[in-house]
Design an enzyme around this catalytic site. Structure first.
Site, PDB file in Angstrom:
ATOM      1  N   THR A  77       0.854  -1.198   0.000  1.00  0.00           N
ATOM      2  CA  THR A  77       0.000   0.000   0.000  1.00  0.00           C
ATOM      3  C   THR A  77       0.886   1.244   0.000  1.00  0.00           C
ATOM      4  O   THR A  77       1.985   1.232   0.572  1.00  0.00           O
ATOM      5  CB  THR A  77      -0.903   0.068   1.248  1.00  0.00           C
ATOM      6  OG1 THR A  77      -0.084  -0.036   2.417  1.00  0.00           O
ATOM      7  CG2 THR A  77      -1.950  -1.017   1.258  1.00  0.00           C
TER       8      THR A  77
ATOM      9  N   ASP B   5      -0.835   4.586   0.652  1.00  0.00           N
ATOM     10  CA  ASP B   5      -2.104   5.313   0.778  1.00  0.00           C
ATOM     11  C   ASP B   5      -1.897   6.825   0.833  1.00  0.00           C
ATOM     12  O   ASP B   5      -0.998   7.330   1.521  1.00  0.00           O
ATOM     13  CB  ASP B   5      -2.832   4.881   2.059  1.00  0.00           C
ATOM     14  CG  ASP B   5      -3.275   3.419   2.033  1.00  0.00           C
ATOM     15  OD1 ASP B   5      -3.112   2.762   0.989  1.00  0.00           O
ATOM     16  OD2 ASP B   5      -3.792   2.949   3.068  1.00  0.00           O
TER      17      ASP B   5
ATOM     18  N   TYR C  56      -4.334   1.469  -4.931  1.00  0.00           N
ATOM     19  CA  TYR C  56      -4.511   0.092  -4.435  1.00  0.00           C
ATOM     20  C   TYR C  56      -5.839  -0.495  -4.929  1.00  0.00           C
ATOM     21  O   TYR C  56      -5.893  -1.636  -5.408  1.00  0.00           O
ATOM     22  CB  TYR C  56      -4.461   0.133  -2.907  1.00  0.00           C
ATOM     23  CG  TYR C  56      -4.533  -1.193  -2.196  1.00  0.00           C
ATOM     24  CD1 TYR C  56      -3.391  -1.942  -1.955  1.00  0.00           C
ATOM     25  CD2 TYR C  56      -5.752  -1.683  -1.718  1.00  0.00           C
ATOM     26  CE1 TYR C  56      -3.450  -3.151  -1.272  1.00  0.00           C
ATOM     27  CE2 TYR C  56      -5.820  -2.889  -1.034  1.00  0.00           C
ATOM     28  CZ  TYR C  56      -4.665  -3.615  -0.809  1.00  0.00           C
ATOM     29  OH  TYR C  56      -4.739  -4.812  -0.125  1.00  0.00           O
TER      30      TYR C  56
ATOM     31  N   PRO D 295     -10.037 -10.535   0.706  1.00  0.00           N
ATOM     32  CA  PRO D 295     -10.063 -10.378   2.164  1.00  0.00           C
ATOM     33  C   PRO D 295     -10.617  -9.005   2.537  1.00  0.00           C
ATOM     34  O   PRO D 295     -10.408  -8.017   1.818  1.00  0.00           O
ATOM     35  CB  PRO D 295      -8.582 -10.459   2.563  1.00  0.00           C
ATOM     36  CG  PRO D 295      -7.859 -11.001   1.367  1.00  0.00           C
ATOM     37  CD  PRO D 295      -8.675 -10.570   0.181  1.00  0.00           C
TER      38      PRO D 295
HETATM   39  N1  CAA Z   1     -13.675   8.732   4.593  1.00  0.00           N
HETATM   40  C1  CAA Z   1     -13.921  10.053   4.524  1.00  0.00           C
HETATM   41  N2  CAA Z   1     -13.033  10.992   4.914  1.00  0.00           N
HETATM   42  C2  CAA Z   1     -11.861  10.564   5.415  1.00  0.00           C
HETATM   43  C3  CAA Z   1     -11.544   9.194   5.515  1.00  0.00           C
HETATM   44  C4  CAA Z   1     -12.510   8.271   5.102  1.00  0.00           C
HETATM   45  N3  CAA Z   1     -12.301   6.946   5.160  1.00  0.00           N
HETATM   46  N4  CAA Z   1     -10.302   9.084   6.035  1.00  0.00           N
HETATM   47  C5  CAA Z   1      -9.854  10.332   6.235  1.00  0.00           C
HETATM   48  N5  CAA Z   1     -10.798  11.216   5.879  1.00  0.00           N
HETATM   49  C6  CAA Z   1     -10.717  12.671   5.951  1.00  0.00           C
HETATM   50  C7  CAA Z   1      -9.951  13.165   7.134  1.00  0.00           C
HETATM   51  O1  CAA Z   1     -10.807  13.198   8.262  1.00  0.00           O
HETATM   52  C8  CAA Z   1      -9.479  14.518   6.679  1.00  0.00           C
HETATM   53  O2  CAA Z   1     -10.560  15.426   6.760  1.00  0.00           O
HETATM   54  P1  CAA Z   1     -10.308  16.976   7.124  1.00  0.00           P
HETATM   55  O3  CAA Z   1      -9.403  17.501   6.040  1.00  0.00           O
HETATM   56  O4  CAA Z   1     -11.688  17.562   7.102  1.00  0.00           O
HETATM   57  O5  CAA Z   1      -9.685  16.932   8.475  1.00  0.00           O
HETATM   58  C9  CAA Z   1      -9.238  14.299   5.186  1.00  0.00           C
HETATM   59  O6  CAA Z   1      -9.988  13.135   4.830  1.00  0.00           O
HETATM   60  C10 CAA Z   1      -7.803  13.979   4.760  1.00  0.00           C
HETATM   61  O7  CAA Z   1      -6.984  13.941   5.845  1.00  0.00           O
HETATM   62  P2  CAA Z   1      -5.436  14.279   5.761  1.00  0.00           P
HETATM   63  O8  CAA Z   1      -5.159  15.326   4.757  1.00  0.00           O
HETATM   64  O9  CAA Z   1      -4.965  14.462   7.151  1.00  0.00           O
HETATM   65  O10 CAA Z   1      -4.903  12.917   5.150  1.00  0.00           O
HETATM   66  P3  CAA Z   1      -3.427  12.417   5.148  1.00  0.00           P
HETATM   67  O11 CAA Z   1      -2.723  12.953   3.970  1.00  0.00           O
HETATM   68  O12 CAA Z   1      -2.783  12.579   6.491  1.00  0.00           O
HETATM   69  O13 CAA Z   1      -3.685  10.864   4.916  1.00  0.00           O
HETATM   70  C11 CAA Z   1      -4.608   8.746   5.371  1.00  0.00           C
HETATM   71  C12 CAA Z   1      -4.195  10.075   5.934  1.00  0.00           C
HETATM   72  C13 CAA Z   1      -3.500   8.140   4.526  1.00  0.00           C
HETATM   73  C14 CAA Z   1      -5.848   8.906   4.505  1.00  0.00           C
HETATM   74  C15 CAA Z   1      -4.899   7.863   6.602  1.00  0.00           C
HETATM   75  O14 CAA Z   1      -6.068   8.350   7.205  1.00  0.00           O
HETATM   76  C16 CAA Z   1      -5.097   6.406   6.282  1.00  0.00           C
HETATM   77  O15 CAA Z   1      -4.143   5.663   6.213  1.00  0.00           O
HETATM   78  N6  CAA Z   1      -6.340   5.955   6.112  1.00  0.00           N
HETATM   79  C17 CAA Z   1      -6.642   4.559   5.944  1.00  0.00           C
HETATM   80  C18 CAA Z   1      -6.817   4.186   4.508  1.00  0.00           C
HETATM   81  C19 CAA Z   1      -7.133   2.719   4.462  1.00  0.00           C
HETATM   82  O16 CAA Z   1      -8.180   2.261   4.863  1.00  0.00           O
HETATM   83  N7  CAA Z   1      -6.185   1.908   3.977  1.00  0.00           N
HETATM   84  C20 CAA Z   1      -6.346   0.505   3.991  1.00  0.00           C
HETATM   85  C21 CAA Z   1      -5.057  -0.113   4.415  1.00  0.00           C
HETATM   86  S1  CAA Z   1      -5.214  -1.845   4.755  1.00  0.00           S
HETATM   87  C22 CAA Z   1      -5.365  -2.578   3.272  1.00  0.00           C
HETATM   88  O17 CAA Z   1      -5.272  -1.965   2.245  1.00  0.00           O
HETATM   89  C23 CAA Z   1      -5.624  -4.040   3.265  1.00  0.00           C
HETATM   90  C24 CAA Z   1      -6.876  -4.360   2.598  1.00  0.00           C
HETATM   91  O18 CAA Z   1      -6.843  -4.884   1.484  1.00  0.00           O
HETATM   92  C25 CAA Z   1      -8.159  -4.159   3.272  1.00  0.00           C
END
Ligand code: CAA
Length: 240
Positions: A86, A88, A147, A177
């Protein structure tokens, strides 16, 4: 003679559970890894499963590595394309490098893993291909344009391979998964992870072994007429 099974990214996370499950079921297993020598050595010491190091994103390295496995263990009859990464970031922040790295490993890597051994499967009139996709390939995910594109691509790969391989006794299926308790998911910020768990009706992350058992079924003789399918294992988080 025991069938030979290859699992890419097979020394850690979901891949390690798949390697172990297939070994337990009596297959001769080879697990590949890209970089973490220490984890691979530990895995081999604990399980007796042979590990091979190459980068799935590199076609020539994959071709040479697969040939080495076949020279050591015999023809690969079962392949599990599991290796994935990933990078992300919300789309407006995603760099072309983050896009390319994920495409190269997760999508082109699947091509690189299957393509060199496909002619052998056709000749021998038997093969089992399983690609590890993701719930996020089915539903999309915030911050995972790269991804999710690769994991949706996996489903196109198996549906196409299924049509090409069926008359040669080859099946190609995907497992999607959900969120599984691996290092990849643990790397998601805790608050975000807790929110995700809140969206899983099972109320928990999945275990790698719960995915490994899906793979074990798909590669077995019992699954001989299942071809081009997707098994979703996500605790009821999403239905496709
Ligand atoms: N839905 C809606 N809004 C979301 C969100 C979501 N799921 N996640 C974050 N946001 C929002 C935040 O609250 C923030 O809002 P504000 O600007 O109003 O505060 C905005 O989106 C973006 O935030 P940032 O600019 O701070 O984001 P960042 O550049 O720091 O990135 C991130 C943070 C990378 C998105 C982090 O939150 C993250 O890793 N999220 C998880 C993503 C995810 O689910 N990845 C899966 C990994 S596991 C996998 O991939 C295995 C699999 O197959 C399932």
């Amino acid at each position: 003679m025991a069938r030979v099974a290859l699992v890419t990214g097979g020394s850690r996370g979901i891949g390690a559970a798949i390697s172990k499950e297939l070994k337990e079921k009596g297959y001769t297993v080879a697990a590949t890894y890209a970089g973490n020598d220490e984890a691979a050595a530990k895995f081999t010491a604990e399980t007796g499963i042979k590990t091979y190091k190459w980068n799935a994103a590199d076609y020539e390295a994959s071709k040479a590595g697969l040939a080495q496995v076949e020279a050591d263990l015999g023809p690969i009859e079962i392949v599990v394309a599991n290796a994935g990464i990933t990078r992300d970031a919300p789309f407006h922040k995603m760099t072309p490098e983050q896009w390319k790295e994920v495409i190269d490993t997760n999508l082109t890597g699947v091509f690189n893993t299957i393509h060199p051994i496909w002619p052998g499967m056709r000749e021998r009139k038997f093969g089992r291909v399983v690609v590890i996709s993701s719930v996020n390939g089915q539903k999309g995910q915030f911050a995972q344009v790269n991804y999710a594109a690769t994991k949706a691509g996996d489903l196109g790969i198996v549906k196409s391979l299924a049509q090409e391989g069926a008359r040669f006794g080859i099946t190609a299926n995907a497992v999607c998964p959900g969120y599984i308790a691996t290092e990849m998911v643990m790397a998601v910020p805790e608050k975000v992870r807790e929110a995700i768990i809140g969206q899983i009706p099972a109320g928990r992350l999945g275990e790698p072994e719960e995915i490994a058992r899906c793979v074990s079924f798909l590669v077995s003789d019992d699954a001989s007429f299942i071809n081009g399918s997707t098994i979703s294992a996500n605790g009821a988080q999403f239905f496709s």
